[in-house]
Design a protein around this motif. Structure first.
Motif, short mmCIF file in Angstrom:
data_model
loop_
_atom_site.label_atom_id
_atom_site.label_comp_id
_atom_site.label_asym_id
_atom_site.label_seq_id
_atom_site.Cartn_x
_atom_site.Cartn_y
_atom_site.Cartn_z
N GLY A 1 34.32 31.28 74.82
CA GLY A 1 34.13 29.99 74.48
C GLY A 1 32.89 29.78 73.62
O GLY A 1 32.64 28.66 73.15
N ALA A 2 32.01 30.81 73.43
CA ALA A 2 30.76 30.82 72.61
C ALA A 2 31.17 30.33 71.21
O ALA A 2 31.87 31.01 70.74
CB ALA A 2 29.96 31.91 72.73
N SER A 3 30.39 29.48 70.63
CA SER A 3 30.47 29.24 69.14
C SER A 3 29.67 30.13 68.39
O SER A 3 29.78 30.50 67.06
CB SER A 3 29.90 27.86 68.81
OG SER A 3 30.42 27.01 69.79
N ASP B 1 36.06 35.76 65.61
CA ASP B 1 35.41 35.03 64.57
C ASP B 1 34.18 34.47 65.35
O ASP B 1 34.51 33.69 66.53
CB ASP B 1 35.97 34.19 63.90
CG ASP B 1 34.97 33.31 62.77
OD1 ASP B 1 34.25 34.20 62.06
OD2 ASP B 1 35.40 32.21 62.65
N VAL B 2 32.95 34.79 64.97
CA VAL B 2 31.82 34.03 65.65
C VAL B 2 30.60 33.79 64.63
O VAL B 2 30.29 34.71 63.74
CB VAL B 2 31.18 34.79 66.82
CG1 VAL B 2 30.61 35.94 66.39
CG2 VAL B 2 30.40 33.89 67.85
N GLU C 1 24.71 34.16 59.91
CA GLU C 1 24.86 32.61 59.39
C GLU C 1 23.36 31.88 60.01
O GLU C 1 22.93 31.00 58.97
CB GLU C 1 25.64 31.90 60.62
CG GLU C 1 27.22 32.11 59.97
CD GLU C 1 28.01 33.34 60.53
OE1 GLU C 1 29.22 33.41 60.39
OE2 GLU C 1 27.31 34.24 61.05
N ILE C 2 22.63 32.60 60.92
CA ILE C 2 21.24 31.75 61.38
C ILE C 2 20.43 33.04 61.75
O ILE C 2 20.68 34.08 62.39
CB ILE C 2 21.58 30.99 62.77
CG1 ILE C 2 22.87 29.83 62.61
CG2 ILE C 2 20.49 30.24 63.14
CD1 ILE C 2 23.23 29.22 63.99
N CYS C 3 19.10 32.64 61.63
CA CYS C 3 18.18 33.25 62.00
C CYS C 3 16.94 32.56 62.75
O CYS C 3 16.86 31.43 62.12
CB CYS C 3 17.50 34.28 60.89
SG CYS C 3 16.33 33.39 59.63
N MET D 1 32.47 23.31 70.46
CA MET D 1 32.95 23.72 68.94
C MET D 1 33.34 25.17 68.69
O MET D 1 32.67 26.08 69.40
CB MET D 1 31.81 23.79 67.99
CG MET D 1 31.18 22.31 67.58
SD MET D 1 29.92 22.14 66.72
CE MET D 1 29.50 20.59 66.63
N THR D 2 34.44 25.49 67.99
CA THR D 2 34.75 26.76 67.58
C THR D 2 33.75 27.23 66.68
O THR D 2 33.10 26.42 66.21
CB THR D 2 35.98 26.87 66.96
OG1 THR D 2 36.05 25.95 65.76
CG2 THR D 2 37.19 26.05 67.80
N PRO D 3 33.66 28.39 66.52
CA PRO D 3 32.71 29.09 65.51
C PRO D 3 32.89 28.20 63.96
O PRO D 3 31.80 28.16 63.53
CB PRO D 3 33.12 30.45 65.29
CG PRO D 3 33.50 30.74 66.89
CD PRO D 3 34.27 29.56 67.10
N GLN D 4 34.16 27.93 63.36
CA GLN D 4 34.24 27.50 62.32
C GLN D 4 33.67 26.06 62.41
O GLN D 4 33.33 25.42 61.15
CB GLN D 4 35.70 27.69 61.70
CG GLN D 4 36.06 27.10 60.33
CD GLN D 4 34.96 27.85 59.22
OE1 GLN D 4 34.76 29.13 59.32
NE2 GLN D 4 34.27 27.27 58.63
N GLU D 5 34.00 25.39 63.19
CA GLU D 5 33.48 24.04 63.34
C GLU D 5 32.05 23.93 63.36
O GLU D 5 31.41 23.08 63.02
CB GLU D 5 34.19 23.29 64.79
CG GLU D 5 35.56 23.09 64.77
CD GLU D 5 36.11 22.43 66.06
OE1 GLU D 5 37.13 21.74 65.97
OE2 GLU D 5 35.52 22.90 67.10
N ALA D 6 31.38 24.84 64.15
CA ALA D 6 29.83 24.90 64.03
C ALA D 6 29.49 25.19 62.53
O ALA D 6 28.33 24.52 61.96
CB ALA D 6 29.34 26.21 65.01
#
Length: 307
Positions: free
Chosen positions: A44-46, A80-81, A125-127, A281-286
């Protein structure tokens, strides 16, 4: 308190500490870290937050090839994450006992450009951006001067990678706000409140509230606690309106004396949020919520086989 119904849940997979000496199954190799990312995502991790380790010893390291291999394995997996990668390696200073002006054993100092090379190549996506200096234990200092932070922020600009400010103390929030005022950080910069880590902000409601109140208006934030405070702090961060985080970087137990997996920590964190009336949130929702961009990595040509 402003409570959001749907939040992102990050799983910090392995970290850069000595947890591999305490927990027999902390992921070490690219293959193990990628497998942990898949496990956390299916639970369940985003977002998954990652460091790399020496596959042979398990010690923290910062080899570009290991980052590339790990990201490649995650991107090629059947999930997908959102990927969040540290830039915190290469800022450690321990003074030499005989000559405090010189670095002693355990020091590892590199330039901002070197700290950012794997981000420019892997394009997550993030750092993270550890936005200040802090005493990291009894005789270890993490160094990030304001000028170094300015240079790091400039290197992130134009990559499409969203910075996440790692704030261990109130001064970190001040420095990040000044970087925003200078136009060196994007409008969708995120904030991560890191509490309970010596010698920063303690895991108290008052301290968390003070840090939350310093998050610049319009910016998304998250927070986490460590050890036995991981889940109480998760509930507090959610109730205060933040996104949440769990993972073996922060806590190695699912219950007293029982080693956890990343998937178990995600499942428990998700259940706490849901018990409070929220959802994950799903990954895409995030990506949609935070303005994140999923990019194709720009890997160097490397040939290694570290399983």
């Amino acid at each position: 308190m402003e409570m959001k119904k749907k939040v992102a849940l990050t799983c910090a997979l392995t970290g850069s500490g000595d947890s591999h000496l305490k927990h027999p199954n902390v992921p070490k190799s690219p293959k193990e870290i990628a497998a942990a990312a898949v496990e956390a995502t299916k639970a369940g991790a985003s977002v998954v937050h990652m460091h790399v380790r020496d596959p042979k010893t398990g010690d923290p390291c910062r080899e570009l090839e290991l980052y590339q291999e790990t990201v490649r394995l995650i991107r090629d997996a059947d999930v997908d994450v959102c990927i969040n990668i540290t830039t915190g390696m290469g800022g450690d200073w321990t003074p030499d006992k005989e000559n405090p002006l010189m670095p002693g054993p355990g020091s590892d100092m590199i330039t901002p450009a070197e700290r950012m090379e794997h981000i420019l190549r892997c394009r997550p996506e993030i750092c993270t951006l550890d936005c200040g200096s802090i005493n990291w234990g009894q005789n270890l200092l993490y160094i990030a001067t304001y000028e170094q932070l300015r240079e790091s922020a400039k290197l992130i600009q134009g990559t499409g990678v969203t910075p996440e400010i790692e704030a261990f103390d109130l001064g970190f929030m001040w420095q990040a706000s000044d970087l925003l005022k200078e136009g060196l950080l994007p409008k969708n910069t995120m904030f991560q409140l890191c509490v309970g880590i010596p010698y920063g902000v303690k895991s108290t409601t008052l301290a968390v509230a003070a840090m939350r109140d310093l998050v610049p208006e319009g910016h998304h934030w998250a927070g986490f606690g460590i050890g036995r405070e991981e889940f109480p702090m998760l509930a507090l961060m959610y109730l205060m309106g933040g996104n949440v985080r769990v993972g073996l970087e922060d806590n190695i137990y699912i219950s007293k004396g029982e080693f956890a997996t990343n998937g178990q920590l995600v499942e428990k964190g998700k259940s706490i949020v849901e018990s409070l009336g929220g959802s994950i949130m799903t990954p895409q929702e995030a990506r949609d919520a935070f303005g994140l961009i999923k990019q194709k990595p720009q890997f160097k040509e490397v040939s290694i086989n570290r399983q």
